[in-house]
Design an enzyme around this catalytic site. Structure first.
Site, PDB file in Angstrom:
ATOM      1  CB  SER A   1      -1.002   0.041   1.148  1.00 11.54           C
ATOM      2  OG  SER A   1      -1.905   1.115   0.914  1.00 11.54           O
TER       3      SER A   1
ATOM      4  CG  HIS B   1       3.527  17.243   6.185  1.00 10.12           C
ATOM      5  ND1 HIS B   1       3.847  17.651   4.912  1.00 10.12           N
ATOM      6  CD2 HIS B   1       3.384  18.363   6.919  1.00 10.12           C
ATOM      7  CE1 HIS B   1       3.875  18.974   4.877  1.00 10.12           C
ATOM      8  NE2 HIS B   1       3.597  19.431   6.087  1.00 10.12           N
TER       9      HIS B   1
ATOM     10  CB  CYS C   1      -2.133  -5.623   2.363  1.00  8.80           C
ATOM     11  SG  CYS C   1      -0.681  -6.210   1.453  1.00  8.80           S
TER      12      CYS C   1
END
Length: 831
Positions: free
Chosen positions: A781, A786, A801
């Protein structure tokens, strides 16, 4: 049900296809042709190879090897050919370029060191043309080639599967090795530097001022300190100690902010200046305490290094028990270090030197140094090594396993005799071995000896000592099948498996050890009779062999393997049975994660470990027997029911049931097994004593939870994976603006969780005081970050996953970003 093949896929980074192999061989040949041509160019030979030769000869001359008249070190003795071979192969190997460059640099450094020893040995045999030709033409070319081939082979193996060591420790060891290597090769020049001599003058003046203020009459003239017990010269060698690179390595690798790291580096000169002055205070010790104060003064940093090693070892050994336990262990170890030093100086040193004097042909020349060497490196060696071995033994083992201490002292004594013989041999060929080498031996031998102690407890996957232990147990331990308590054990296991897994027909089951099948309940034989397909592993080859023989005609797929590194693909098994396996090493958590990896979604794990809260106090009995060396199953931990549940849940499994087996006293089990193996005629007594517990087990189901083995039945969720939403608070703003630091964080996450990036990470650095945004698309995925330097915040999101994607977010973000607080929200998606 579609059967899943339990076959391992290639390790990440390994390249076994034919095309990659051909490219590697082609590149290696081209690199070596280019490098061999390069080193034969006249300019390279005159400027590079000659400089390398001068460097090696200067270095060995400083350490005591005298050049022999008539011996000219030419380019064919420089080691350049094998160095070129090493560089060519490492630079061709298909791994990351940074790893190739580091591998080549380390290999060349090792080759230069070995070649320097080669030159020194040729100097030593210069008077014998026969031995000179033998070493020069035959022995040393073979040894250098073997060293190079061996290094390259080990490096390639490690490059495919690097050691799993915590990042901080890995950096510390790497920087320490680099620092010590730089120190060792630069001392011929630094120890003759004028600026360091000036520091020696300052140190002598400061030491004289301090000693005069505490009532000792001394005077300083230049770098010489004059006391009532003699004059002492503060040389460059007294100031620049090997502890300096170790201190700098600790500063560089510690989880510090950039500001604090800079402060630590800048304080280094002041710290070591203060230590240099403190070292001179030993000269004021009264004669009734020390008759040779210069010996302690010269050995000050050696003793300090021993103390720091003991402190470090105690904190490593007690790293999971808390600060108080580590401090207590440290204090006990330091007391043992001091007591052993006193006893060894009174008993061990006289005995050792007396034994050496009885063989004058080997030791007479070296023994002269003991009485005349003012630095006292050799005189301090025996007592110091015994004391350091004792201190490390207490720090690492808690004063258990007396055999380890005896073995360590024996190895130290043998090494001391070897050092004495080597010094006499060096004197015979005109070498004057530097005291730094003796001090390195004084510290190095105890450290090497102590490294084997934790390994014997199985603390690291792949330890040969641990594997040999279980091989020996497998060969020597008698069969327990047929004992009354073994039959009771079997009935408990059968009920547990049937209740947890239902019908076994067609199920592919993994058993994490074969001890039961070879020596005990034969439970997997019963499972095979019920229609299960059994795959089993064991770390002991004899146990695997005996289990295969005991299975007879029943189908069994056994393998010699370690539960901490399973050779099976993800989701390979319908069920796993692990009873009494994972408590025999400290990486229990990692092994349970590994078990969860190979379990299919919806599959079940039966995990059993010793019960810490056993009402019959079996853990206390095991601890007492272990201290006496009478417990035959090696290292063993015990767990509470809550800790066992957490083991399974942290691996991403859902606990469906918690129970236990073997509700009986541990001492009764041992008594029954002793009767069964040693005194069959008394077995009826053990059987009679066991019957009340069998009755309780059958009629009081609640008692099973208090058996001396507790177990959970855990199921792997059929989920779409996990999402981690992580906030790191009060981070170091400088780290949040550091793109290399964030890139390293991503690299560590991807490597350690074995994630698979689809594309390289994308980064955006905001201008001014802004932060950084990063994202990488994964086959599993995505991973994003940030940073907000103005708020000291880093926001991280990982969706995977796979259910086995747990990471030590708190510790790693504190180390990498200087976070003061970390919150982790873990979401199970699709369940």
């Amino acid at each position: 049900m579609t059967p899943v093949s339990p076959i391992a896929s290639p390790a990440p980074g390994a390249t076994y296809d034919r095309g990659s192999l051909i490219r590697f061989l082609r590149d290696a040949i081209l690199w070596n042709l280019a490098l061999f041509a390069l080193i034969r160019l006249p300019w390279v030979a005159d400027h590079v190879i000659d400089a390398l030769i001068r460097f090696q000869t200067t270095l060995i001359a400083w350490y005591g090897a005298r050049p022999a008249p008539g011996i000219v070190v030419a380019s064919n003795c420089s080691g350049a050919d094998v160095a070129a071979l090493c560089i060519g192969v490492t630079l061709s190997y298909p791994v990351a370029w940074r790893r190739r460059v580091v591998g080549a640099a380390v290999g060349v450094a090792g080759i230069v060191a070995v070649n320097a020893v080669r030159i020194a040995t040729l100097y030593a045999v210069a008077s014998s043309p026969e031995r000179l030709n033998l070493l020069h033409l035959y022995v040393w070319p073979v040894l250098l080639t073997l060293f190079t081939v061996g290094y390259v082979w080990i490096w390639m193996r490690r490059s495919e599967r690097p050691l799993q060591v915590a990042a901080g420790w890995r950096q510390f060891f790497i920087w320490s090795l680099i620092g010590l290597a730089v120190y060792a090769v630069t001392v011929p020049w630094t120890f003759s530097s004028a600026w360091l001599a000036t520091v020696g003058v300052w140190t002598a003046s400061a030491g004289a001022a301090v000693l005069n203020n505490i009532g000792t009459t001394v005077s300083a003239s230049g770098a010489t300190l004059t006391t009532s017990r003699g004059a002492f010269l503060v040389t460059q060698e007294c100031l620049l100690t090997p502890i300096v690179p170790l201190y700098l390595a600790a500063i560089v690798s510690a989880p510090l902010s950039r500001r604090r790291r800079a402060v630590g580096v800048l304080l280094a000169p002041l710290l070591f200046f203060v230590l240099g002055v403190a070292r001179l205070l030993l000269l004021a010790l009264p004669p009734f305490l020390v008759d040779r104060p210069a010996l302690l003064a010269h050995g000050f940093y050696q003793i300090l290094a021993g103390v720091l090693l003991i402190v470090l070892a105690a904190h490593i050994a007690e790293r999971r028990a808390g600060a108080w336990a580590a401090t207590s262990r440290t204090l006990l170890a330091l007391v043992g270090f001091g007591a052993a030093a006193i006893v060894a100086s009174l008993i061990w040193s006289p005995v050792l030197f007396g034994a050496a004097r009885s063989v004058p042909a080997l030791y007479s020349s070296a023994l002269v140094r003991v009485d005349v060497d003012e630095q006292g490196a050799l005189a301090l060696l025996p007592a110091f090594q015994v004391a350091l071995v004792t201190g490390l033994w207490i720090a690492l083992t808690g004063a258990t396993r007396a055999r380890a201490l005896a073995w360590g002292i024996g190895v130290s004594g043998a090494s001391q005799l070897i050092v004495l013989a080597g010094l006499s041999a060096a004197d015979a060929v005109g070498w004057s071995v530097h005291a730094l080498i003796i001090r390195a031996c004084a510290i190095g031998v105890p450290v090497i000896v102590s490294v084997s102690w934790p390994f014997a407890r199985g603390t690291v996957a792949g330890d040969p000592v641990y594997r040999r232990f279980w091989n020996d147990v497998g060969e020597e331990f008698p069969s327990l099948t047929g004992a009354a308590s073994t039959t009771y054990y079997f009935e408990n296991e059968r009920r547990l498996i049937a209740g947890a897994l239902g019908s076994l027909e067609g199920q592919l089951i993994l058993k994490t050890d074969l001890w039961d099948e070879a020596k005990n309940t034969r439970i997997m034989q019963w499972a095979a009779d019920q229609g299960a397909r059994v795959v089993a592993i064991d770390i002991s080859e004899p146990i695997v062999r005996q289990a295969r023989e005991a299975f007879g005609a029943r189908p069994l797929r056994p393998a010699v393997s370690d539960v901490r590194r399973l050779p099976f693909s993800d989701g390979a098994f319908d069920a796993i049975y692990s009873m009494g396996t994972v408590e025999h090493f400290v990486e229990t958590e990692a092994s349970v994660v590994e078990l969860a990896r190979v379990l299919r979604p919806g599959g079940r794990l039966i995990l059993g470990v010793p019960n810490r809260h056993d009402p019959f106090l079996r853990p206390l009995m095991v601890a007492a027997l272990s201290r006496l060396g009478l417990y035959g199953y090696g290292f063993e931990k015990s767990y509470s029911r809550r800790e066992l549940r957490q083991l399974a849940e942290h691996a991403g499994l859902a606990v469906r049931d918690a129970t236990g087996i073997l509700f009986m006293p541990g001492w009764l089990r041992m008594f029954d097994l002793w009767c069964h193996t040693r005194a069959r005629g008394l077995s009826w007594i053990a059987g009679a004593m066991l019957r009340p517990f069998v009755w309780i087990d059958a009629h009081v189901p609640m008692a099973r939870r208090h058996g001396y083995l507790i177990a959970v039945v855990a199921e792997k969720p059929a989920s779409a994976g996990r999402e981690y939403v992580v906030d790191a608070h009060r981070c170091d703003p400088a780290q949040l603006r550091s793109l290399p630091r964030l890139q390293r964080l991503f690299d560590d996450l991807i490597r350690e969780l074995q994630l698979r990036p689809v594309e390289p990470p994308v980064w955006h650095v905001f201008s001014g005081p802004g932060g950084i945004t990063g994202a990488v698309v994964l086959a599993e995925s995505h991973l994003t970050i940030h940073t907000y330097p103005e708020a000291g915040l880093a926001a991280i999101n990982l969706y995977c996953c796979r259910p086995s994607a747990s990471w030590d977010w708190d510790r790693r973000l504190r180390e990498t970003l200087g976070a003061r607080a970390v919150t982790v929200r873990e979401l199970h998606r699709g369940s």
